[in-house]
Scaffold this motif. Structure first.
Motif, PDB file in Angstrom:
ATOM      1  N   SER A   1       0.811  -1.226   0.000  1.00  0.00           N
ATOM      2  CA  SER A   1       0.000   0.000   0.000  1.00  0.00           C
ATOM      3  C   SER A   1       0.838   1.267   0.000  1.00  0.00           C
ATOM      4  CB  SER A   1      -0.913   0.006   1.229  1.00  0.00           C
ATOM      5  OG  SER A   1      -0.138   0.185   2.407  1.00  0.00           O
ATOM      6  N   GLY A   2       2.112   1.127   0.357  1.00  0.00           N
ATOM      7  CA  GLY A   2       2.943   2.321   0.490  1.00  0.00           C
ATOM      8  C   GLY A   2       2.696   3.073   1.774  1.00  0.00           C
ATOM      9  N   GLN A   3       1.823   2.527   2.608  1.00  0.00           N
ATOM     10  CA  GLN A   3       1.483   3.169   3.878  1.00  0.00           C
ATOM     11  C   GLN A   3       1.740   2.189   5.015  1.00  0.00           C
ATOM     12  OE1 GLN A   3       0.241   6.329   4.123  1.00  0.00           O
ATOM     13  NE2 GLN A   3       0.436   6.519   1.899  1.00  0.00           N
ATOM     14  N   PRO A   4       2.135   2.682   6.172  1.00  0.00           N
ATOM     15  CA  PRO A   4       2.270   1.778   7.308  1.00  0.00           C
ATOM     16  C   PRO A   4       0.907   1.270   7.772  1.00  0.00           C
ATOM     17  CG  PRO A   4       2.732   4.054   7.968  1.00  0.00           C
ATOM     18  CD  PRO A   4       2.526   4.061   6.482  1.00  0.00           C
ATOM     19  N   CYS A   5       0.901   0.113   8.400  1.00  0.00           N
ATOM     20  CA  CYS A   5      -0.334  -0.471   8.913  1.00  0.00           C
ATOM     21  C   CYS A   5      -0.992   0.467   9.910  1.00  0.00           C
ATOM     22  CB  CYS A   5      -0.016  -1.806   9.588  1.00  0.00           C
ATOM     23  SG  CYS A   5      -1.420  -2.456  10.504  1.00  0.00           S
ATOM     24  N   MET A   6      -2.318   0.598   9.786  1.00  0.00           N
ATOM     25  CA  MET A   6      -3.077   1.470  10.691  1.00  0.00           C
ATOM     26  C   MET A   6      -3.903   0.662  11.688  1.00  0.00           C
ATOM     27  SD  MET A   6      -2.152   4.356   9.471  1.00  0.00           S
ATOM     28  CE  MET A   6      -3.268   5.644   9.974  1.00  0.00           C
ATOM     29  N   LEU A   7      -3.764  -0.669  11.659  1.00  0.00           N
ATOM     30  CA  LEU A   7      -4.643  -1.506  12.485  1.00  0.00           C
ATOM     31  C   LEU A   7      -3.949  -2.042  13.723  1.00  0.00           C
ATOM     32  CD1 LEU A   7      -6.543  -3.497   9.704  1.00  0.00           C
ATOM     33  CD2 LEU A   7      -7.239  -1.424  10.904  1.00  0.00           C
ATOM     34  N   PHE A   8      -2.749  -1.524  13.995  1.00  0.00           N
ATOM     35  CA  PHE A   8      -2.026  -1.988  15.178  1.00  0.00           C
ATOM     36  C   PHE A   8      -2.860  -1.796  16.444  1.00  0.00           C
ATOM     37  CE2 PHE A   8       0.509  -0.984  18.919  1.00  0.00           C
ATOM     38  CZ  PHE A   8       1.354  -2.081  18.990  1.00  0.00           C
ATOM     39  N   GLU A   9      -2.906  -2.850  17.236  1.00  0.00           N
ATOM     40  CA  GLU A   9      -3.489  -2.741  18.583  1.00  0.00           C
ATOM     41  C   GLU A   9      -2.548  -3.475  19.520  1.00  0.00           C
ATOM     42  OE1 GLU A   9      -7.764  -3.232  19.406  1.00  0.00           O
ATOM     43  OE2 GLU A   9      -7.896  -3.775  17.289  1.00  0.00           O
ATOM     44  N   PRO A  10      -2.152  -2.861  20.599  1.00  0.00           N
ATOM     45  CA  PRO A  10      -1.199  -3.521  21.493  1.00  0.00           C
ATOM     46  C   PRO A  10      -1.789  -4.771  22.125  1.00  0.00           C
ATOM     47  CG  PRO A  10      -2.015  -1.477  22.460  1.00  0.00           C
ATOM     48  CD  PRO A  10      -2.542  -1.537  21.066  1.00  0.00           C
ATOM     49  N   LYS A  11      -0.919  -5.740  22.365  1.00  0.00           N
ATOM     50  CA  LYS A  11      -1.350  -6.943  23.083  1.00  0.00           C
ATOM     51  C   LYS A  11      -1.791  -6.556  24.488  1.00  0.00           C
ATOM     52  CE  LYS A  11       1.694 -10.279  20.907  1.00  0.00           C
ATOM     53  NZ  LYS A  11       2.882 -11.107  21.084  1.00  0.00           N
ATOM     54  N   PRO A  12      -2.736  -7.298  25.039  1.00  0.00           N
ATOM     55  CA  PRO A  12      -3.091  -7.051  26.437  1.00  0.00           C
ATOM     56  C   PRO A  12      -1.879  -7.273  27.332  1.00  0.00           C
ATOM     57  CG  PRO A  12      -4.655  -8.554  25.379  1.00  0.00           C
ATOM     58  CD  PRO A  12      -3.509  -8.371  24.431  1.00  0.00           C
ATOM     59  N   GLN A  13      -1.768  -6.464  28.345  1.00  0.00           N
ATOM     60  CA  GLN A  13      -0.667  -6.611  29.288  1.00  0.00           C
ATOM     61  C   GLN A  13      -0.813  -7.921  30.048  1.00  0.00           C
ATOM     62  OE1 GLN A  13       1.944  -4.411  29.995  1.00  0.00           O
ATOM     63  NE2 GLN A  13       1.301  -3.366  28.127  1.00  0.00           N
ATOM     64  N   ARG A  14       0.321  -8.576  30.246  1.00  0.00           N
ATOM     65  CA  ARG A  14       0.305  -9.777  31.085  1.00  0.00           C
ATOM     66  C   ARG A  14       0.592  -9.379  32.522  1.00  0.00           C
ATOM     67  NH1 ARG A  14       3.971 -13.828  27.540  1.00  0.00           N
ATOM     68  NH2 ARG A  14       2.503 -14.206  25.869  1.00  0.00           N
ATOM     69  N   PRO A  15       0.006 -10.086  33.462  1.00  0.00           N
ATOM     70  CA  PRO A  15       0.389  -9.814  34.854  1.00  0.00           C
ATOM     71  C   PRO A  15       1.883 -10.056  35.033  1.00  0.00           C
ATOM     72  CG  PRO A  15      -1.507 -11.286  34.751  1.00  0.00           C
ATOM     73  CD  PRO A  15      -0.992 -11.122  33.337  1.00  0.00           C
ATOM     74  N   SER A  16       2.548  -9.249  35.826  1.00  0.00           N
ATOM     75  CA  SER A  16       3.998  -9.345  35.942  1.00  0.00           C
ATOM     76  C   SER A  16       4.441 -10.470  36.875  1.00  0.00           C
ATOM     77  CB  SER A  16       4.581  -8.022  36.425  1.00  0.00           C
ATOM     78  OG  SER A  16       3.974  -7.647  37.630  1.00  0.00           O
TER      79      SER A  16
END
Ligand code: SF4
Length: 62
Positions: free
Chosen positions: A46-61
């Motif tokens: 597409s010539g464009q960076p992905c716009m659908l990034f969603e961060p993974k849920p945080q894991r308990p530490s």
């Protein structure tokens, strides 16, 4: 010239590792699997960076 910025698929909840040697990565948001890391496929196509990034849920530490 600076490199185009892109999301980190390995930190994205939509990345899936398929374990198939010919197409080891899949982007569930866009519905494809590939040999390249999905952000590279999106940028090349597409010539464009992905716009659908969603961060993974945080894991308990602990
Ligand atoms: S949605 Fe974008 S950042 Fe997330 S896995 Fe797919 S290509 Fe990578």
């Amino acid at each position: 010239m600076t490199q185009t910025s892109h999301p980190d698929c390995f930190k994205c909840r939509h990345l899936k590792v398929t374990w198939r040697p010919e197409r080891p990565y899949a982007c569930l948001a866009m519905g494809f699997s590939s040999r390249q890391i999905p952000w590279q496929v999106v940028l090349n196509a597409s010539g464009q960076p992905c716009m659908l990034f969603e961060p993974k849920p945080q894991r308990p530490s602990s």
